[in-house]
Design a protein around this motif. Structure first.
Motif, mmCIF file in Angstrom:
data_model
loop_
_atom_site.group_PDB
_atom_site.id
_atom_site.type_symbol
_atom_site.label_atom_id
_atom_site.label_comp_id
_atom_site.label_asym_id
_atom_site.label_seq_id
_atom_site.Cartn_x
_atom_site.Cartn_y
_atom_site.Cartn_z
ATOM 1 N N ALA A 121 0.618 -1.013 0.272
ATOM 2 C CA ALA A 121 -0.570 0.249 0.237
ATOM 3 C C ALA A 121 0.859 1.408 -0.270
ATOM 4 O O ALA A 121 1.978 1.202 0.560
ATOM 5 C CB ALA A 121 -0.295 -0.200 1.223
ATOM 6 N N VAL A 122 0.697 2.879 -0.856
ATOM 7 C CA VAL A 122 1.067 3.339 -0.899
ATOM 8 C C VAL A 122 0.281 4.453 0.213
ATOM 9 O O VAL A 122 -1.510 3.941 -0.885
ATOM 10 C CB VAL A 122 1.968 3.625 -1.609
ATOM 11 C CG1 VAL A 122 3.194 2.650 -3.001
ATOM 12 C CG2 VAL A 122 1.045 3.584 -3.238
ATOM 13 N N ALA A 123 0.698 6.340 0.209
ATOM 14 C CA ALA A 123 0.225 7.069 0.841
ATOM 15 C C ALA A 123 0.577 7.905 -0.504
ATOM 16 O O ALA A 123 2.208 8.229 -0.128
ATOM 17 C CB ALA A 123 -0.441 6.894 2.096
ATOM 18 N N ASP A 124 -0.209 9.280 0.372
ATOM 19 C CA ASP A 124 0.727 10.449 -0.491
ATOM 20 C C ASP A 124 1.505 11.064 0.667
ATOM 21 O O ASP A 124 1.320 12.276 2.045
ATOM 22 C CB ASP A 124 -0.858 11.840 -0.285
ATOM 23 C CG ASP A 124 0.177 12.874 -0.936
ATOM 24 O OD1 ASP A 124 1.378 12.500 -1.147
ATOM 25 O OD2 ASP A 124 -0.314 13.696 -1.168
ATOM 26 N N ALA A 125 2.683 10.693 1.398
ATOM 27 C CA ALA A 125 3.901 10.761 2.477
ATOM 28 C C ALA A 125 4.762 9.450 2.334
ATOM 29 O O ALA A 125 5.042 8.948 1.379
ATOM 30 C CB ALA A 125 3.136 10.172 4.204
ATOM 31 N N ARG A 126 6.182 10.094 2.863
ATOM 32 C CA ARG A 126 6.537 8.956 2.540
ATOM 33 C C ARG A 126 7.653 7.937 3.756
ATOM 34 O O ARG A 126 6.752 8.751 5.018
ATOM 35 C CB ARG A 126 7.798 10.295 2.862
ATOM 36 C CG ARG A 126 9.659 9.217 2.772
ATOM 37 C CD ARG A 126 10.975 10.154 2.839
ATOM 38 N NE ARG A 126 11.197 10.820 3.941
ATOM 39 C CZ ARG A 126 10.817 11.681 4.901
ATOM 40 N NH1 ARG A 126 10.133 12.530 4.132
ATOM 41 N NH2 ARG A 126 11.781 11.913 5.875
ATOM 42 N N CYS A 127 6.971 6.695 3.428
ATOM 43 C CA CYS A 127 7.290 6.253 4.228
ATOM 44 C C CYS A 127 8.608 5.025 4.525
ATOM 45 O O CYS A 127 9.699 4.653 3.478
ATOM 46 C CB CYS A 127 5.930 4.742 4.008
ATOM 47 S SG CYS A 127 4.328 5.747 4.608
ATOM 48 N N GLU A 128 9.216 5.029 5.762
ATOM 49 C CA GLU A 128 11.046 4.438 5.684
ATOM 50 C C GLU A 128 10.984 3.455 7.149
ATOM 51 O O GLU A 128 9.873 4.113 8.219
ATOM 52 C CB GLU A 128 11.452 5.622 5.392
ATOM 53 C CG GLU A 128 11.582 6.845 6.664
ATOM 54 C CD GLU A 128 12.841 7.893 6.552
ATOM 55 O OE1 GLU A 128 13.230 8.570 6.999
ATOM 56 O OE2 GLU A 128 12.597 8.197 4.569
ATOM 57 N N VAL A 129 12.078 2.771 7.068
ATOM 58 C CA VAL A 129 12.084 2.319 8.349
ATOM 59 C C VAL A 129 13.364 3.363 8.925
ATOM 60 O O VAL A 129 14.460 3.899 8.918
ATOM 61 C CB VAL A 129 13.044 0.347 7.960
ATOM 62 C CG1 VAL A 129 13.536 0.186 9.545
ATOM 63 C CG2 VAL A 129 11.913 -0.394 8.043
ATOM 64 N N LEU A 130 13.052 3.388 10.813
ATOM 65 C CA LEU A 130 13.698 4.273 11.086
ATOM 66 C C LEU A 130 14.968 3.989 11.930
ATOM 67 O O LEU A 130 14.952 2.504 12.136
ATOM 68 C CB LEU A 130 11.933 5.161 12.345
ATOM 69 C CG LEU A 130 11.337 5.906 12.817
ATOM 70 C CD1 LEU A 130 10.182 5.929 13.296
ATOM 71 C CD2 LEU A 130 11.178 6.631 11.187
ATOM 72 N N PRO A 131 15.967 5.330 12.042
ATOM 73 C CA PRO A 131 17.055 4.576 12.632
ATOM 74 C C PRO A 131 16.628 4.769 13.873
ATOM 75 O O PRO A 131 15.907 5.783 14.355
ATOM 76 C CB PRO A 131 17.622 6.079 11.781
ATOM 77 C CG PRO A 131 17.408 6.757 11.211
ATOM 78 C CD PRO A 131 15.747 6.209 11.641
ATOM 79 N N ALA A 132 17.736 4.964 15.306
ATOM 80 C CA ALA A 132 17.625 4.913 16.754
ATOM 81 C C ALA A 132 17.942 6.458 16.302
ATOM 82 O O ALA A 132 19.568 6.207 17.665
ATOM 83 C CB ALA A 132 18.497 3.787 16.755
ATOM 84 N N ASP A 133 16.746 7.164 16.463
ATOM 85 C CA ASP A 133 17.385 8.207 16.443
ATOM 86 C C ASP A 133 16.175 9.180 17.480
ATOM 87 O O ASP A 133 15.095 8.559 17.658
ATOM 88 C CB ASP A 133 17.459 9.195 15.038
ATOM 89 C CG ASP A 133 16.872 10.440 15.599
ATOM 90 O OD1 ASP A 133 18.410 11.387 15.553
ATOM 91 O OD2 ASP A 133 16.185 11.145 15.588
ATOM 92 N N GLU A 134 17.072 9.547 18.747
ATOM 93 C CA GLU A 134 15.953 10.060 19.403
ATOM 94 C C GLU A 134 14.805 10.812 19.037
ATOM 95 O O GLU A 134 13.478 10.568 19.351
ATOM 96 C CB GLU A 134 16.208 10.548 21.003
ATOM 97 C CG GLU A 134 15.654 10.949 21.879
ATOM 98 C CD GLU A 134 16.067 11.632 23.725
ATOM 99 O OE1 GLU A 134 15.796 12.356 24.177
ATOM 100 O OE2 GLU A 134 17.913 11.635 23.302
ATOM 101 N N ALA A 135 14.625 11.941 18.348
ATOM 102 C CA ALA A 135 13.783 13.400 18.341
ATOM 103 C C ALA A 135 12.968 12.334 17.388
ATOM 104 O O ALA A 135 11.589 12.334 17.659
ATOM 105 C CB ALA A 135 14.230 13.951 17.320
#
Length: 260
Positions: free
Chosen positions: A106-120
């Motif tokens: 499925a796709v949407a009008d947004a960027r989807c990605e796996v996250l790094p271990a970044d606190e913010a």
């Protein structure tokens, strides 16, 4: 299939708990900042009685931990009635699985990605999920980016540290959907060997009905399938929420029970 799911659900708490046998149950004693639960031992085939529930109640009181149970209804149908007879509140949720051949990205009008271990980013993602479950359901709600940022700033440091540690160890994988406003949907999968469960998928309530939850789920499934997993499962809050996951290729195989 249901047996494999049950076995996975018995193994996955061990990334944050130690197991103790209490009657026909395994009580998972947390080693992290959130509580776990007791589960009937997979394959035991026993009929759970209210007295068995009371054994766990007594042990939880000794340990000063919350009393709760999770189980697969189809493999242990006696636990729900026994828990109710013991005075607990019982709920059941749709239990769904997805195999590689059934995956429909499925796709949407947004960027989807796996996250790094970044606190913010982890703070934003967790805040989105908390707000989503605070306004449950699929209808468009009130909380938006401003409420997300306020909630992210208030997250406890030990919670954020735990989330980052689990990501660094690979016991949880987080993904999110981004717009120009930042994180607007997020979720997690938890791999154990060749099986993983998707948990905590939530969309910022003000951003619902845009396919963002399905897109995040799709990103999580794709990551799992690309990294040695061939069966993905999840439990949905309701039939309406299950329909979102069915669009990605999940199918219902039973029910997940919870009591507390």
């Amino acid at each position: 299939m249901i047996t494999r799911v049950d076995d996975y659900l018995h193994a996955v708490p061990l990334s944050g708990a130690v197991a103790e046998q209490v009657g026909p149950f395994t009580l998972f004693r947390s080693t992290t900042i959130w509580p776990y639960y007791a589960r009937p031992v997979p394959g035991a085939g026993v009929t759970i009685e209210p007295g068995d529930v009371e054994l766990v109640r007594k042990r939880c009181a000794e340990l000063e931990i919350p009393l709760s149970f999770e189980w697969v209804v189809d493999t242990c149908p006696s636990l729900g009635p026994a828990a109710e007879a013991a005075g607990l509140s019982v709920v059941e949720h749709p239990l769904l699985v997805l195999e590689r051949a059934d995956f429909r990205p499925a796709v949407a009008d947004a960027r989807c990605e796996v996250l790094p271990a970044d606190e913010a980013v982890v703070r934003q993602s967790r805040a989105v999920v908390n707000l989503a479950f605070g306004e449950s359901g699929t209808a468009v709600g009130n909380a938006g980016p401003a409420e997300r940022d306020a909630a992210a700033a208030e997250l406890a440091d030990d919670l954020v540290a735990t989330l980052l540690d689990r990501m660094s160890r690979g016991v949880s994988v987080n993904a999110a959907a981004f717009t120009e406003d930042g994180v607007v949907a997020a979720g997690t999968h938890q791999p154990v060997d060749s099986t993983s469960e998707i948990v905590g998928v939530g969309t910022l309530p003000a951003m619902r009905r845009r396919g963002l939850g399905a897109a995040v789920t799709s990103a999580l499934v794709e990551h799992a399938l690309d990294n040695g997993v061939d069966l993905v499962l999840l439990s949905a809050e309701s039939d309406a929420v299950a329909a979102v996951y069915e669009r990605v290729g999940f199918r219902r195989i039973g029910s997940a029970g919870a009591a507390e």
